[in-house]
Write a protein that holds these residues in place. Structure first.
Motif, PDB file in Angstrom:
ATOM      1  N   LEU A  74       0.905  -1.239  -0.064  1.00 10.59           N
ATOM      2  CA  LEU A  74      -0.303   0.169   0.170  1.00 10.59           C
ATOM      3  C   LEU A  74       0.992   1.297   0.103  1.00 10.59           C
ATOM      4  O   LEU A  74       0.592   2.271  -0.780  1.00 10.59           O
ATOM      5  N   PHE A  75       1.974   1.347   0.738  1.00  9.93           N
ATOM      6  CA  PHE A  75       2.862   2.367   0.892  1.00  9.93           C
ATOM      7  C   PHE A  75       3.617   2.594  -0.452  1.00  9.93           C
ATOM      8  O   PHE A  75       3.744   3.583  -0.930  1.00  9.93           O
ATOM      9  N   ASN A  76       3.750   1.390  -1.218  1.00 12.92           N
ATOM     10  CA  ASN A  76       4.720   1.509  -2.346  1.00 12.92           C
ATOM     11  C   ASN A  76       3.775   2.131  -3.482  1.00 12.92           C
ATOM     12  O   ASN A  76       4.139   2.563  -4.588  1.00 12.92           O
ATOM     13  N   THR A  77       2.444   1.875  -3.397  1.00 16.89           N
ATOM     14  CA  THR A  77       1.568   2.402  -4.406  1.00 16.89           C
ATOM     15  C   THR A  77       0.658   3.232  -4.446  1.00 16.89           C
ATOM     16  O   THR A  77       0.074   3.866  -5.184  1.00 16.89           O
ATOM     17  N   HIS A  78       0.195   3.692  -2.949  1.00 17.10           N
ATOM     18  CA  HIS A  78      -1.112   4.688  -2.925  1.00 17.10           C
ATOM     19  C   HIS A  78      -0.542   6.081  -3.073  1.00 17.10           C
ATOM     20  O   HIS A  78       0.453   6.586  -2.522  1.00 17.10           O
ATOM     21  N   GLU A  79      -1.332   6.742  -3.844  1.00 16.56           N
ATOM     22  CA  GLU A  79      -0.677   8.165  -4.272  1.00 16.56           C
ATOM     23  C   GLU A  79      -0.842   8.958  -3.037  1.00 16.56           C
ATOM     24  O   GLU A  79       0.153   9.748  -2.595  1.00 16.56           O
ATOM     25  N   ALA A  80      -1.799   8.811  -1.752  1.00 19.21           N
ATOM     26  CA  ALA A  80      -1.947   9.645  -0.610  1.00 19.21           C
ATOM     27  C   ALA A  80      -0.547   9.286   0.163  1.00 19.21           C
ATOM     28  O   ALA A  80      -0.193   9.961   0.955  1.00 19.21           O
ATOM     29  N   LEU A  81       0.073   8.041  -0.251  1.00 16.31           N
ATOM     30  CA  LEU A  81       1.376   7.922   0.778  1.00 16.31           C
ATOM     31  C   LEU A  81       2.645   8.177  -0.016  1.00 16.31           C
ATOM     32  O   LEU A  81       3.635   7.424   0.595  1.00 16.31           O
ATOM     33  N   ARG A  82       2.467   8.649  -1.038  1.00 18.19           N
ATOM     34  CA  ARG A  82       3.908   9.024  -1.850  1.00 18.19           C
ATOM     35  C   ARG A  82       4.792   9.886  -1.067  1.00 18.19           C
ATOM     36  O   ARG A  82       4.436  10.583  -0.328  1.00 18.19           O
ATOM     37  N   GLY A  83       5.796   9.236  -1.042  1.00 19.05           N
ATOM     38  CA  GLY A  83       6.977   9.851   0.015  1.00 19.05           C
ATOM     39  C   GLY A  83       7.063   9.733   1.452  1.00 19.05           C
ATOM     40  O   GLY A  83       7.928   9.996   2.155  1.00 19.05           O
ATOM     41  N   PHE A  84       5.987   8.745   1.867  1.00 22.94           N
ATOM     42  CA  PHE A  84       5.871   8.298   3.248  1.00 22.94           C
ATOM     43  C   PHE A  84       6.127   6.872   3.620  1.00 22.94           C
ATOM     44  O   PHE A  84       6.111   6.117   2.605  1.00 22.94           O
ATOM     45  N   TYR A  85       6.561   6.459   4.591  1.00 18.49           N
ATOM     46  CA  TYR A  85       7.048   4.907   4.932  1.00 18.49           C
ATOM     47  C   TYR A  85       6.440   4.809   6.336  1.00 18.49           C
ATOM     48  O   TYR A  85       6.554   5.683   7.126  1.00 18.49           O
ATOM     49  N   ALA A  86       6.133   3.383   6.724  1.00 23.85           N
ATOM     50  CA  ALA A  86       5.831   3.128   8.049  1.00 23.85           C
ATOM     51  C   ALA A  86       6.896   2.660   8.745  1.00 23.85           C
ATOM     52  O   ALA A  86       7.776   1.655   8.629  1.00 23.85           O
ATOM     53  N   GLU A  87       7.310   3.576   9.850  1.00 26.02           N
ATOM     54  CA  GLU A  87       8.400   3.323  10.718  1.00 26.02           C
ATOM     55  C   GLU A  87       7.869   2.326  11.687  1.00 26.02           C
ATOM     56  O   GLU A  87       8.882   1.211  11.867  1.00 26.02           O
ATOM     57  N   GLU A  88       6.858   2.537  12.332  1.00 22.47           N
ATOM     58  CA  GLU A  88       6.444   1.598  13.189  1.00 22.47           C
ATOM     59  C   GLU A  88       5.027   0.950  13.042  1.00 22.47           C
ATOM     60  O   GLU A  88       4.203   1.762  12.719  1.00 22.47           O
ATOM     61  N   THR A  89       4.789  -0.263  13.053  1.00 14.94           N
ATOM     62  CA  THR A  89       3.315  -0.752  12.741  1.00 14.94           C
ATOM     63  C   THR A  89       2.939  -1.452  14.112  1.00 14.94           C
ATOM     64  O   THR A  89       3.575  -1.971  14.867  1.00 14.94           O
ATOM     65  N   THR A  90       1.485  -1.687  14.292  1.00 13.70           N
ATOM     66  CA  THR A  90       0.879  -2.415  15.392  1.00 13.70           C
ATOM     67  C   THR A  90      -0.178  -3.177  14.813  1.00 13.70           C
ATOM     68  O   THR A  90      -0.908  -2.929  14.012  1.00 13.70           O
ATOM     69  N   GLY A  91      -0.159  -4.402  15.615  1.00 14.14           N
ATOM     70  CA  GLY A  91      -1.159  -5.207  15.009  1.00 14.14           C
ATOM     71  C   GLY A  91      -2.044  -5.189  16.206  1.00 14.14           C
ATOM     72  O   GLY A  91      -1.958  -5.298  17.394  1.00 14.14           O
ATOM     73  N   TRP A  92      -3.449  -5.508  15.782  1.00 13.91           N
ATOM     74  CA  TRP A  92      -4.412  -5.512  16.712  1.00 13.91           C
ATOM     75  C   TRP A  92      -5.772  -6.291  16.152  1.00 13.91           C
ATOM     76  O   TRP A  92      -5.724  -6.614  14.901  1.00 13.91           O
ATOM     77  N   THR A  93      -6.675  -6.709  17.043  1.00 15.34           N
ATOM     78  CA  THR A  93      -7.776  -7.611  16.730  1.00 15.34           C
ATOM     79  C   THR A  93      -8.990  -6.793  16.708  1.00 15.34           C
ATOM     80  O   THR A  93      -9.081  -5.829  17.632  1.00 15.34           O
TER      81      THR A  93
END
Ligand SMILES: Cc1cc2nc3c(=O)[nH]c(=O)nc-3n(C[C@H](O)[C@H](O)[C@H](O)COP(=O)(O)OP(=O)(O)OC[C@H]3O[C@@H](n4cnc5c(N)ncnc54)[C@H](O)[C@@H]3O)c2cc1C
Length: 394
Positions: free
Chosen positions: A230-249
């Motif tokens: 998603l980060f690699n392809t979505h226009e709104a995320l151009r130039g951004f990357y996910a430094e930290e991620t969180t998983g949840w249910t």
């Protein structure tokens, strides 16, 4: 040891709302949360405008953005804007929003202990007792389980099925306010980037809340890989990357047989699997069921009783048939995302009408019925949708 009118386990939106209402009615309330607020909660943080009907106080200070609709994409392609002229919802950061609700409960007179985990709940001798991890024991006439996904009340008292959950991953991406990126005023929703679910980008003042949710059994690779795509392809995320991620249910509604009351205990919000199974919206339902729980407990207290079964009836009446219709919509949309997307592209009024469901101006039941009859009465639209869907990436 004193006996409270009610103990509320978990002070997220569901617990805080129940505590606020009960304390406002003059009942003696103890709220306990394992975290100290403000605390992070993995969440998109979009509250639907229905929330305004549940509260009698101002939340303007914690609103980060007003939402007028969404920009949809399919695998980051073929943009469709569905926007309207009144807010569908509001974006909030959960640390600030939840702290505001907790403060309201406290100001209304609820006693709140932060940083203590409830590790045991027991009903005995006409009361409920809880034991915290620091060894303190508290007693009450009844208990509100608001301890969220996988909480002790849903799992051990109500025996709700912890496997009936969606899985999710989120990232908060810092954005610079001065760069005025023009992302405000809407949500970004992508279909197809994850099987049987969707991905989102929700703009806040200083962050983009990015995430995706689906059923664990549908994943064909690691959930982090879908987010990276998603980060690699979505226009709104151009130039951004996910430094930290969180998983949840996300403990979605799963059965008309779900029980949210047992003896002197009841569950609100995520603890009772009271999450819309199509959208994964849970904040409104947590707050609304918190309010409903308080109404039942307060009216029983006035009569000197503790019969919580009216709460089960209220929840079933108000939400179960709605959630059933939302489940059917999930099957229709998430089983055939390409076909759904192409149909929506050709008939944007479908999503315009769905925004009314989010605002609470239409029900899932009437929306689903309308959608099915529309699709059946115009088979050529479906055929058109099918041809157009072939042009979308597989
Ligand atoms: C990735 C993701 C995105 C989402 N996006 C949205 C969205 O955009 N909009 C929306 O409406 N909904 C969204 N949801 C759903 C929403 O987050 C929940 O439905 C909502 O938080 C439910 O509120 P709650 O009060 O029931 O539970 P929670 O907010 O989970 O609060 C439970 C509280 O209980 C405490 N607790 C847990 N166990 C114990 C214990 N043993 N003792 C003491 N305290 C305890 C926790 O610390 C917590 O503060 C999302 C969920 C996820 C996972």
């Amino acid at each position: 040891m004193g006996v409270y009118d009610a103990i509320v386990v978990g002070m997220g939106p569901g617990g805080a709302m129940a505590a606020y209402r009960l304390a406002s009615e003059g009942l003696s309330i103890l709220g306990i949360d394992k975290e100290r607020f403000p605390r992070y909660k993995s969440c998109g943080g979009c509250i639907s405008s229905k929330v305004l009907r549940v509260i009698d106080f101002d939340i303007e200070d914690v609103i980060e953005d007003e939402v007028y609709g969404a920009t949809f994409t399919y695998k980051s392609n073929r943009t469709v804007d569905i926007l309207c002229d009144k807010p569908v919802g509001f974006n909030v950061m959960r640390d600030k929003f939840d702290k505001l609700l907790l403060d309201k409960a406290r100001a209304a007179g609820a006693e709140v202990i932060e940083g203590e985990r409830v590790k045991e709940v027991m009903e005995e001798g006409g009361a409920v007792s809880v034991l915290t991890d620091s060894g303190k024991r508290f007693m009450a006439r009844c208990l509100v389980g608001a301890d969220g996904a996988g909480g002790i009340v849903g799992r051990e008292i109500l025996k709700l099925n912890p496997k009936e959950c969606a899985v999710s991953i989120t990232a908060e991406v810092p954005i610079r306010r001065d760069s005025e990126n023009g992302l405000d005023g809407r949500l970004y929703i992508d279909f197809g980037s994850v099987p049987y679910g969707y991905s989102w980008v929700f703009p806040k003042k200083d962050f983009l809340s990015v995430g995706l949710a689906t059923e664990a059994k549908r994943l064909k690779k690691g959930i982090k890989e879908y987010l990276a795509d998603l980060f690699n392809t979505h226009e709104a995320l151009r130039g951004f990357y996910a430094e930290e991620t969180t998983g949840w249910t996300i403990p979605i509604y799963y059965s008309e047989a779900q029980k949210v009351v047992k003896g002197r205990c009841l569950a609100v919000g995520d603890a009772g699997h009271l999450v819309d199974p199509f959208l994964g919206e849970g904040i409104y339902f947590a707050m609304k069921t918190g309010e409903m729980a308080a109404e039942v407990i307060a009216s029983q207290a006035a009569k000197g009783h503790v019969d919580l079964t009216p709460y089960q009836e209220m929840v079933e009446r108000e939400f179960f048939s709605e959630f059933e219709a939302a489940s059917k919509l999930s099957k229709l949309v998430y089983s055939h995302p390409r076909m759904w997307y192409a149909t929506m592209e050709g008939s944007p009024h479908i999503m315009e009408r769905y925004l009314m469901v989010i605002r609470g101006e239409e029900t899932y039941t009437t929306f689903y019925r309308w959608l099915v009859s529309k699709l059946k009465s115009r088979p050529w639209k479906l055929a058109q949708g099918w041809f157009k869907s072939r042009l979308l990436p597989a």
